[in-house]
Design a protein around this motif. Structure first.
Motif, PDB file in Angstrom:
ATOM      1  N   ALA A 293     -48.065 -10.054 -34.362  1.00  0.00           N
ATOM      2  CA  ALA A 293     -48.264  -9.513 -33.015  1.00  0.00           C
ATOM      3  C   ALA A 293     -47.111  -9.866 -32.081  1.00  0.00           C
ATOM      4  O   ALA A 293     -46.724  -9.069 -31.216  1.00  0.00           O
ATOM      5  N   SER A 294     -46.545 -11.052 -32.267  1.00  0.00           N
ATOM      6  CA  SER A 294     -45.468 -11.487 -31.372  1.00  0.00           C
ATOM      7  C   SER A 294     -44.200 -10.654 -31.530  1.00  0.00           C
ATOM      8  O   SER A 294     -43.328 -10.675 -30.660  1.00  0.00           O
ATOM      9  N   SER A 295     -44.091  -9.893 -32.632  1.00  0.00           N
ATOM     10  CA  SER A 295     -42.890  -9.083 -32.838  1.00  0.00           C
ATOM     11  C   SER A 295     -42.852  -7.863 -31.924  1.00  0.00           C
ATOM     12  O   SER A 295     -41.839  -7.166 -31.847  1.00  0.00           O
ATOM     13  N   LEU A 297     -43.681  -8.053 -28.554  1.00  0.00           N
ATOM     14  CA  LEU A 297     -43.679  -8.475 -27.153  1.00  0.00           C
ATOM     15  C   LEU A 297     -42.647  -7.714 -26.321  1.00  0.00           C
ATOM     16  O   LEU A 297     -42.951  -7.189 -25.247  1.00  0.00           O
ATOM     17  N   THR A 298     -41.421  -7.643 -26.816  1.00  0.00           N
ATOM     18  CA  THR A 298     -40.352  -7.001 -26.047  1.00  0.00           C
ATOM     19  C   THR A 298     -40.578  -5.502 -25.906  1.00  0.00           C
ATOM     20  O   THR A 298     -40.430  -4.937 -24.814  1.00  0.00           O
ATOM     21  N   VAL A 299     -40.944  -4.836 -27.000  1.00  0.00           N
ATOM     22  CA  VAL A 299     -41.126  -3.393 -26.933  1.00  0.00           C
ATOM     23  C   VAL A 299     -42.318  -3.035 -26.051  1.00  0.00           C
ATOM     24  O   VAL A 299     -42.310  -2.016 -25.347  1.00  0.00           O
ATOM     25  N   ARG A 300     -43.341  -3.882 -26.036  1.00  0.00           N
ATOM     26  CA  ARG A 300     -44.484  -3.630 -25.150  1.00  0.00           C
ATOM     27  C   ARG A 300     -44.062  -3.732 -23.684  1.00  0.00           C
ATOM     28  O   ARG A 300     -44.499  -2.936 -22.843  1.00  0.00           O
ATOM     29  N   GLU A 301     -43.219  -4.706 -23.379  1.00  0.00           N
ATOM     30  CA  GLU A 301     -42.710  -4.829 -22.010  1.00  0.00           C
ATOM     31  C   GLU A 301     -41.932  -3.578 -21.614  1.00  0.00           C
ATOM     32  O   GLU A 301     -42.073  -3.063 -20.499  1.00  0.00           O
ATOM     33  N   ASP A 302     -41.119  -3.091 -22.545  1.00  0.00           N
ATOM     34  CA  ASP A 302     -40.287  -1.926 -22.265  1.00  0.00           C
ATOM     35  C   ASP A 302     -41.139  -0.669 -22.082  1.00  0.00           C
ATOM     36  O   ASP A 302     -40.916   0.128 -21.161  1.00  0.00           O
ATOM     37  N   ILE A 303     -42.121  -0.486 -22.945  1.00  0.00           N
ATOM     38  CA  ILE A 303     -42.994   0.688 -22.843  1.00  0.00           C
ATOM     39  C   ILE A 303     -43.808   0.637 -21.553  1.00  0.00           C
ATOM     40  O   ILE A 303     -43.953   1.646 -20.847  1.00  0.00           O
ATOM     41  N   SER A 304     -44.325  -0.529 -21.223  1.00  0.00           N
ATOM     42  CA  SER A 304     -45.116  -0.675 -19.997  1.00  0.00           C
ATOM     43  C   SER A 304     -44.278  -0.360 -18.763  1.00  0.00           C
ATOM     44  O   SER A 304     -44.746   0.291 -17.822  1.00  0.00           O
ATOM     45  N   ALA A 305     -43.026  -0.821 -18.780  1.00  0.00           N
ATOM     46  CA  ALA A 305     -42.130  -0.530 -17.660  1.00  0.00           C
ATOM     47  C   ALA A 305     -41.878   0.974 -17.547  1.00  0.00           C
ATOM     48  O   ALA A 305     -41.829   1.533 -16.449  1.00  0.00           O
ATOM     49  N   SER A 306     -41.742   1.644 -18.695  1.00  0.00           N
ATOM     50  CA  SER A 306     -41.515   3.095 -18.690  1.00  0.00           C
ATOM     51  C   SER A 306     -42.727   3.840 -18.143  1.00  0.00           C
ATOM     52  O   SER A 306     -42.586   4.818 -17.400  1.00  0.00           O
ATOM     53  N   ILE A 307     -43.916   3.384 -18.500  1.00  0.00           N
ATOM     54  CA  ILE A 307     -45.139   4.005 -17.972  1.00  0.00           C
ATOM     55  C   ILE A 307     -45.199   3.850 -16.457  1.00  0.00           C
ATOM     56  O   ILE A 307     -45.565   4.783 -15.731  1.00  0.00           O
ATOM     57  N   ASP A 379     -27.406  -4.605 -26.880  1.00  0.00           N
ATOM     58  CA  ASP A 379     -27.514  -5.948 -27.436  1.00  0.00           C
ATOM     59  C   ASP A 379     -28.837  -6.086 -28.176  1.00  0.00           C
ATOM     60  O   ASP A 379     -29.847  -5.507 -27.772  1.00  0.00           O
ATOM     61  N   PRO A 380     -28.867  -6.850 -29.257  1.00  0.00           N
ATOM     62  CA  PRO A 380     -30.136  -7.062 -29.961  1.00  0.00           C
ATOM     63  C   PRO A 380     -31.102  -7.844 -29.078  1.00  0.00           C
ATOM     64  O   PRO A 380     -30.683  -8.582 -28.187  1.00  0.00           O
ATOM     65  N   PRO A 381     -32.395  -7.667 -29.300  1.00  0.00           N
ATOM     66  CA  PRO A 381     -33.371  -8.414 -28.503  1.00  0.00           C
ATOM     67  C   PRO A 381     -33.126  -9.915 -28.594  1.00  0.00           C
ATOM     68  O   PRO A 381     -32.765 -10.431 -29.649  1.00  0.00           O
ATOM     69  N   LYS A 382     -33.317 -10.601 -27.487  1.00  0.00           N
ATOM     70  CA  LYS A 382     -33.071 -12.038 -27.482  1.00  0.00           C
ATOM     71  C   LYS A 382     -34.188 -12.801 -28.176  1.00  0.00           C
ATOM     72  O   LYS A 382     -33.968 -13.866 -28.726  1.00  0.00           O
ATOM     73  N   ARG A 383     -35.411 -12.259 -28.129  1.00  0.00           N
ATOM     74  CA  ARG A 383     -36.481 -12.897 -28.891  1.00  0.00           C
ATOM     75  C   ARG A 383     -36.246 -12.632 -30.380  1.00  0.00           C
ATOM     76  O   ARG A 383     -35.928 -11.512 -30.770  1.00  0.00           O
ATOM     77  N   PRO A 384     -36.434 -13.608 -31.224  1.00  0.00           N
ATOM     78  CA  PRO A 384     -36.220 -13.381 -32.664  1.00  0.00           C
ATOM     79  C   PRO A 384     -37.310 -12.502 -33.258  1.00  0.00           C
ATOM     80  O   PRO A 384     -38.469 -12.545 -32.848  1.00  0.00           O
ATOM     81  N   GLY A 385     -36.912 -11.679 -34.216  1.00  0.00           N
ATOM     82  CA  GLY A 385     -37.873 -10.893 -34.974  1.00  0.00           C
ATOM     83  C   GLY A 385     -38.579  -9.808 -34.202  1.00  0.00           C
ATOM     84  O   GLY A 385     -39.710  -9.432 -34.546  1.00  0.00           O
ATOM     85  N   GLN A 386     -37.921  -9.262 -33.174  1.00  0.00           N
ATOM     86  CA  GLN A 386     -38.572  -8.242 -32.359  1.00  0.00           C
ATOM     87  C   GLN A 386     -38.406  -6.842 -32.952  1.00  0.00           C
ATOM     88  O   GLN A 386     -37.348  -6.484 -33.473  1.00  0.00           O
ATOM     89  N   CYS A 387     -39.460  -6.062 -32.858  1.00  0.00           N
ATOM     90  CA  CYS A 387     -39.440  -4.662 -33.277  1.00  0.00           C
ATOM     91  C   CYS A 387     -38.863  -3.828 -32.134  1.00  0.00           C
ATOM     92  O   CYS A 387     -39.294  -3.961 -30.984  1.00  0.00           O
ATOM     93  N   THR A 388     -37.894  -2.985 -32.431  1.00  0.00           N
ATOM     94  CA  THR A 388     -37.313  -2.142 -31.391  1.00  0.00           C
ATOM     95  C   THR A 388     -38.185  -0.908 -31.171  1.00  0.00           C
ATOM     96  O   THR A 388     -39.066  -0.585 -31.977  1.00  0.00           O
ATOM     97  N   TRP A 389     -37.910  -0.208 -30.081  1.00  0.00           N
ATOM     98  CA  TRP A 389     -38.647   1.024 -29.766  1.00  0.00           C
ATOM     99  C   TRP A 389     -38.472   2.040 -30.897  1.00  0.00           C
ATOM    100  O   TRP A 389     -39.430   2.668 -31.345  1.00  0.00           O
TER     101      TRP A 389
END
Length: 409
Positions: A293-295, A297-307, A379-389
């Motif tokens: 689930a932690s993978s 985190l970043t993409v959820r932040e990005d999607i939420s910001a887009s919404i 740049d790659p996500p700063k959090r390790p192991g993050q799934c991109t959009w």
């Protein structure tokens, strides 16, 4: 985009003046500044590739004589603006334009202001905002440059090129237009924003910033595509025209309105797509996928910001639609025909030819900077192991075709 003409409707509906074109002599402008500052060719030295510190300091001091900073009684705001002006002196393009600003005897009021619909988001631990970085009110005397107050908290590295975009790309351009006698029509020119964009992008690149603004890459790849897409970005841009379109603005505005009417229904479609992707990130950690689930985190932040930006986008398109309808009404009938003829006549002014020449030279400079520092890859996500959009969309596409899991959002 970074410039917004608040008085776009008043400008568009005002009658066009018929003063003859005139190109003034810069040598007679800012006479006092020239005497005090340009003795011994200091202008040329300050605008050179590697000026001495004292020449940079002298140029900054002279430039600031033409600037009034409104800090709203907050010393930190003045300190931040002073810092931005000093930072501009590290850019050759900004120094050259500072010299032009002084010689044109241009003036400007600078301040940090609240920009509508601005929200500061935290994405991957970094504060960002996705609204306009600023705008310039060219209808006031002197022009007012407002930088987004969010720069005091987020995206601080972008603030100098936004300042250059607004002050040199719009406020200075207003002064040049006055010298040519086209101050009543120059803001119709679609290159007004492109020119300011080139200035901001070039200054930013010279300051060592990544050229990450998508509009920069679109323009450098295909200026025509840039202009087409920009016209559905803000009401003011929707009213701008090429010199060819100035001959028949009514047809141009009618076509543009049809394009906006196609875009409005896409907003709810995008909202649904983003919402589905969020649900997908909730589902993938569950069996049978059992992804971490932690993978997400970043993409959820990005999607939420887009919404969160969609309501502002929808409002903006509706404002563009309303603005175009008013322009179409203004250019219709006998009175409209007279406006069209006046606009067509002014479109032949040397101002537009000289601007095109300067823009092409600047485009060549920026092209070299972009080739030297290609930065289209984020740049790659700063959090390790993050799934991109992009990866998330790929996973969802595969999931929909799979028979192993029948889950649907």
């Amino acid at each position: 985009m970074r410039s917004l003409k608040i008085l776009f409707l008043l400008l568009s509906l005002a009658p066009l003046a018929s003063a003859p074109a005139r190109a003034g002599n810069l040598d007679g402008l800012a006479e006092e500044g020239s005497v005090l500052f340009d003795g011994g060719g200091r202008y040329e030295r300050a605008a050179s590739e590697n000026p001495a510190p004292e020449d940079r300091a002298a140029l900054l001091a002279e430039l600031k004589k033409h600037i009034n900073i409104d800090d709203h009684g907050v010393p930190a705001e003045k300190a931040a603006m002073d810092s931005l002006l000093a930072r501009l002196m590290d850019s050759k393009t900004a120094r050259e334009l500072s010299v032009q600003f002084i010689k044109e005897d241009a003036k400007v009021d600078l301040s940090f202001e609240e920009i509508p619909n601005t929200k500061i988001f935290t994405v991957d631990g970094v504060k960002v905002f996705r609204t306009s970085g600023g705008h310039t009110h060219t209808g006031t005397v002197p022009p007012q440059v407002h930088l987004n107050k969010a720069y005091l908290e987020a995206r601080k590295e972008d603030a100098p090129d936004t300042l250059a975009h607004e002050m040199f790309g719009h406020a200075l351009e207003r002064k040049k237009a006055e010298r040519f006698g086209v101050q009543d029509v120059y803001s119709y020119d679609q290159d007004e924003e492109a020119n300011a964009g080139l200035i901001g992008w070039t200054v930013g690149a010279e300051l060592g910033n990544k050229v990450e603004d998508g509009w920069a890459w679109i323009y450098m790849d295909n200026p025509a595509n840039y202009h087409k897409r920009l016209k559905t970005n803000l009401p003011y841009y929707a009213g701008t025209l090429s010199t060819e379109e100035m001959k028949d603005p009514l047809s141009a505005y009618t076509k543009r309105l049809a394009e906006v009417n196609k875009l409005l229904p896409r907003i709810p479609i995008r909202r649904e797509r983003y919402t589905i992707l969020l649900k997908v990130t909730d589902h993938l950690p569950e069996p049978p996928h059992k992804m971490e689930a932690s993978s997400f985190l970043t993409v959820r932040e990005d999607i939420s910001a887009s919404i969160d930006t969609l309501p502002g986008n929808e409002q903006n398109l509706n404002e563009i639609k309303s603005y175009l309808e008013k322009l179409i009404f203004a250019y219709a009938g006998e009175k409209g025909r007279a406006k069209q003829e006046a606009l067509a006549a002014k479109s032949k002014n040397d101002y537009f030819t000289e601007k095109q020449k300067a823009m092409e030279e600047r485009r060549q400079v920026l092209s070299g900077l972009m080739l030297a520092k290609p930065n289209r890859t984020p740049d790659p996500p700063k959090r390790p192991g993050q799934c991109t959009w992009e990866q998330l969309e790929g996973i969802w596409d595969t999931h929909r075709r799979s028979t192993e899991c029948l889950w649907q959002p």
